[in-house]
Scaffold this active site. Structure first.
Site, short mmCIF file in Angstrom:
data_model
loop_
_atom_site.label_atom_id
_atom_site.label_comp_id
_atom_site.label_asym_id
_atom_site.label_seq_id
_atom_site.Cartn_x
_atom_site.Cartn_y
_atom_site.Cartn_z
N GLY A 31 9.41 -11.04 -2.31
CA GLY A 31 9.28 -10.43 -0.98
C GLY A 31 7.93 -10.55 -0.31
N THR A 32 7.36 -11.74 -0.37
CA THR A 32 6.09 -11.94 0.35
C THR A 32 6.12 -13.27 1.10
OG1 THR A 32 3.68 -12.19 0.15
CG2 THR A 32 4.97 -12.90 -1.76
N ALA B 154 15.71 -8.67 -2.66
CA ALA B 154 15.14 -8.22 -3.94
C ALA B 154 16.05 -7.21 -4.64
CB ALA B 154 13.76 -7.60 -3.68
N CYS C 18 -20.06 8.26 1.90
CA CYS C 18 -20.41 8.32 0.46
C CYS C 18 -19.39 7.60 -0.43
CB CYS C 18 -20.56 9.79 0.02
SG CYS C 18 -19.00 10.69 -0.07
N HIS D 77 -4.36 -4.40 -2.15
CA HIS D 77 -4.73 -3.99 -0.79
C HIS D 77 -4.86 -2.48 -0.65
CE1 HIS D 77 -3.08 -8.09 0.86
NE2 HIS D 77 -4.28 -8.19 0.33
N VAL E 177 0.84 -1.20 0.00
CA VAL E 177 0.00 0.00 0.00
C VAL E 177 0.87 1.25 0.00
CG1 VAL E 177 -1.88 -1.20 1.22
CG2 VAL E 177 -0.17 0.06 2.55
N ASP E 178 2.20 1.07 -0.18
CA ASP E 178 3.13 2.19 0.03
C ASP E 178 3.31 3.11 -1.18
OD1 ASP E 178 4.89 0.71 -1.65
OD2 ASP E 178 5.93 -0.19 0.05
C1 BJW Z 1 12.37 -9.79 1.73
C2 BJW Z 1 13.32 -8.83 2.04
C3 BJW Z 1 14.13 -8.35 0.99
C4 BJW Z 1 12.29 -9.32 3.84
N1 BJW Z 1 13.94 -8.83 -0.25
N2 BJW Z 1 12.21 -10.25 0.49
C5 BJW Z 1 -8.03 -18.67 3.98
C6 BJW Z 1 -7.55 -19.31 5.09
C7 BJW Z 1 -7.40 -18.64 6.31
C8 BJW Z 1 -7.73 -17.30 6.44
C9 BJW Z 1 -8.19 -16.66 5.33
C10 BJW Z 1 -8.34 -17.33 4.13
N3 BJW Z 1 -8.84 -16.47 3.22
C11 BJW Z 1 -8.95 -15.26 3.83
C12 BJW Z 1 -8.59 -15.36 5.12
C13 BJW Z 1 -8.55 -14.26 6.14
C14 BJW Z 1 -7.44 -13.28 5.95
C15 BJW Z 1 -6.11 -14.04 5.85
O1 BJW Z 1 -5.55 -14.23 4.79
N4 BJW Z 1 -5.55 -14.45 6.97
C16 BJW Z 1 -4.29 -15.19 6.96
C17 BJW Z 1 -3.21 -14.37 7.68
C18 BJW Z 1 -4.49 -16.52 7.59
N5 BJW Z 1 -7.69 -12.49 4.77
C19 BJW Z 1 -8.44 -11.39 4.78
O2 BJW Z 1 -9.00 -11.00 5.79
C20 BJW Z 1 -8.64 -10.70 3.46
N6 BJW Z 1 -10.01 -10.50 3.19
C21 BJW Z 1 -10.86 -11.49 2.97
O3 BJW Z 1 -10.52 -12.64 3.01
O4 BJW Z 1 -12.14 -11.07 2.67
C22 BJW Z 1 -13.17 -12.04 2.64
C23 BJW Z 1 -13.89 -11.99 3.96
C24 BJW Z 1 -14.58 -10.86 4.31
C25 BJW Z 1 -15.26 -10.81 5.52
C26 BJW Z 1 -15.19 -11.90 6.38
C27 BJW Z 1 -14.45 -13.01 6.02
C28 BJW Z 1 -13.79 -13.07 4.80
C29 BJW Z 1 -8.05 -9.30 3.50
C30 BJW Z 1 -6.59 -9.31 3.69
C31 BJW Z 1 -6.08 -7.86 3.74
C32 BJW Z 1 -4.64 -7.81 4.20
N7 BJW Z 1 -4.30 -6.49 4.53
C33 BJW Z 1 -2.93 -6.18 4.95
C34 BJW Z 1 -2.89 -4.79 5.60
C35 BJW Z 1 -3.04 -3.67 4.55
C36 BJW Z 1 -3.09 -2.32 5.19
C37 BJW Z 1 -1.83 -1.94 5.92
O5 BJW Z 1 -0.77 -1.83 5.29
O6 BJW Z 1 -1.87 -1.76 7.13
O7 BJW Z 1 -2.05 -6.28 3.85
S1 BJW Z 1 -2.28 -7.42 6.08
C38 BJW Z 1 -0.65 -7.36 5.48
O8 BJW Z 1 -0.29 -8.67 4.93
C39 BJW Z 1 -0.68 -6.40 4.29
C40 BJW Z 1 0.16 -7.13 3.29
O9 BJW Z 1 -0.15 -6.68 1.98
C41 BJW Z 1 -0.19 -8.57 3.52
C42 BJW Z 1 0.83 -9.53 3.00
O10 BJW Z 1 2.04 -9.44 3.69
P1 BJW Z 1 3.40 -9.60 2.90
O11 BJW Z 1 3.51 -8.54 1.88
O12 BJW Z 1 3.56 -10.97 2.45
O13 BJW Z 1 4.47 -9.20 4.02
P2 BJW Z 1 5.11 -10.12 5.17
O14 BJW Z 1 5.63 -9.19 6.19
O15 BJW Z 1 4.21 -11.19 5.60
O16 BJW Z 1 6.35 -10.83 4.46
C43 BJW Z 1 7.49 -10.11 4.08
C44 BJW Z 1 8.39 -11.05 3.29
O17 BJW Z 1 9.47 -10.29 2.76
C45 BJW Z 1 9.01 -12.16 4.14
O18 BJW Z 1 8.82 -13.40 3.47
C46 BJW Z 1 10.50 -11.80 4.20
O19 BJW Z 1 11.34 -12.95 4.22
C47 BJW Z 1 10.66 -11.04 2.90
N8 BJW Z 1 11.76 -10.08 2.84
N9 BJW Z 1 13.31 -8.54 3.33
C48 BJW Z 1 13.04 -9.75 -0.53
N10 BJW Z 1 15.13 -7.40 1.16
#
Ligand code: BJW
Length: 239
Positions: free
Chosen positions: A188-189, A232, A130, A119, A103-104
């Protein structure tokens, strides 16, 4: 060895999907959510607790303060070599799609012209009444939560929090591109958050080669993927 294989696969690719997460911005100084590159903790609470739909209902002011803190931090961050490499790839392949969970706004700042932001974007607000969307370039805000200029309702950050639906059109577009990809580069995820993490899975099901770049690969592409354990900003310019 895996870099060479990835270079070969990319040299033949016609339709490429790049799927990024917080790690692509780690070298720009942006904290990740779950480790690697420094994890975001603010006032003793972690990002997962703060970035939830529940928190918007319970304490919108706190959510705003959390996002003001992050915008302030981001205002001092610049795209790194990984963002720049991805932006340059736009014109390298016949078909290219960038799908980000971030989101950055750093892909945009690096010159990527059509990133699909699954996201949302923390440089945008959305009215709870609204649904008007407004750019948020001013930081800090005098009034928290800021009021909508159209209807006076409370604004919230235009990002997708836990428990909220992804923007349907963006997700559909990303899925369609994934269904046509012959290469998917996952950068990076942790690939733990769904439904976003379905994108590389759709590519893999379609038979695309998944290349993962991460110091700690998630393994989302399965055993046939090419895993490059590295940062990365070091690896992407080599590809
Ligand atoms: C490097 C590095 C370098 C370090 N080079 N790499 C199925 C099963 C179970 C649960 C669910 C499911 N389906 C849905 C869910 C629920 C939930 C979910 O997924 N939960 C799981 C955690 C289990 N999902 C949701 O709630 C989603 N909505 C949804 O499902 O709607 C339907 C629904 C509605 C109503 C009721 C029920 C269902 C929405 C998810 C929204 C996520 N939002 C966030 C916050 C955004 C706002 C903010 O910024 O504050 O998005 S959460 C956060 O995680 C953010 C990220 O985009 C997202 C992913 O994280 P990401 O990018 O992978 O980061 P990290 O930190 O996890 O990993 C970093 C990586 O980088 C690491 O691997 C490092 O090793 C690596 N790294 N340095 C390369 N230099």
């Amino acid at each position: 060895m895996s870099i060479k294989r990835a270079q070969e696969v990319l040299s033949l690719a016609r339709s490429v999907v790049v799927f990024t997460g917080a790690g692509v911005s780690a070298e720009s100084g942006v904290p990740t959510f779950r480790g690697g590159g420094g994890t975001a903790v603010w006032r003793g609470m972690d990002a997962m607790q703060l970035s939830s739909a529940r928190m918007v209902g319970e304490d919108l002011k706190l959510v705003w303060e959390w996002f003001e803190y992050r915008r302030d931090l981001l205002a001092r961050c610049e795209p790194n070599l990984a963002h720049l490499a991805i932006a340059a790839w736009e014109s390298r392949f016949p078909e290219f799609t960038l799908v980000t969970q971030n989101v950055d706004g750093l892909h945009d700042k690096a010159g990527s012209s059509a990133a699909i932001e699954l996201h949302g974007n923390l440089w945008r607000g959305r009215c709870l009444e609204c649904s008007s969307r407004v750019p948020l370039d001013m930081t800090p805000h005098v009034e928290i939560p800021p009021a909508c200029r159209d209807c006076g309702g409370n604004l919230r950050p235009d990002v997708v929090l836990f428990g909220e639906y992804l923007p349907a059109e963006s997700f559909e577009k990303a899925r369609e591109s994934a269904g046509r990809a012959d290469v998917c580069l996952v950068v990076g995820t942790s690939a733990l958050v769904y439904p976003a993490a379905e994108i590389p899975l759709v590519c893999a099901q379609r038979g695309a080669t998944v290349i993962e770049v991460n110091p700690e690969p998630s393994g989302i592409g399965g055993s046939r993927s090419i895993m490059i354990a590295g940062r990365a900003g070091d690896v992407l310019p080599l590809l």
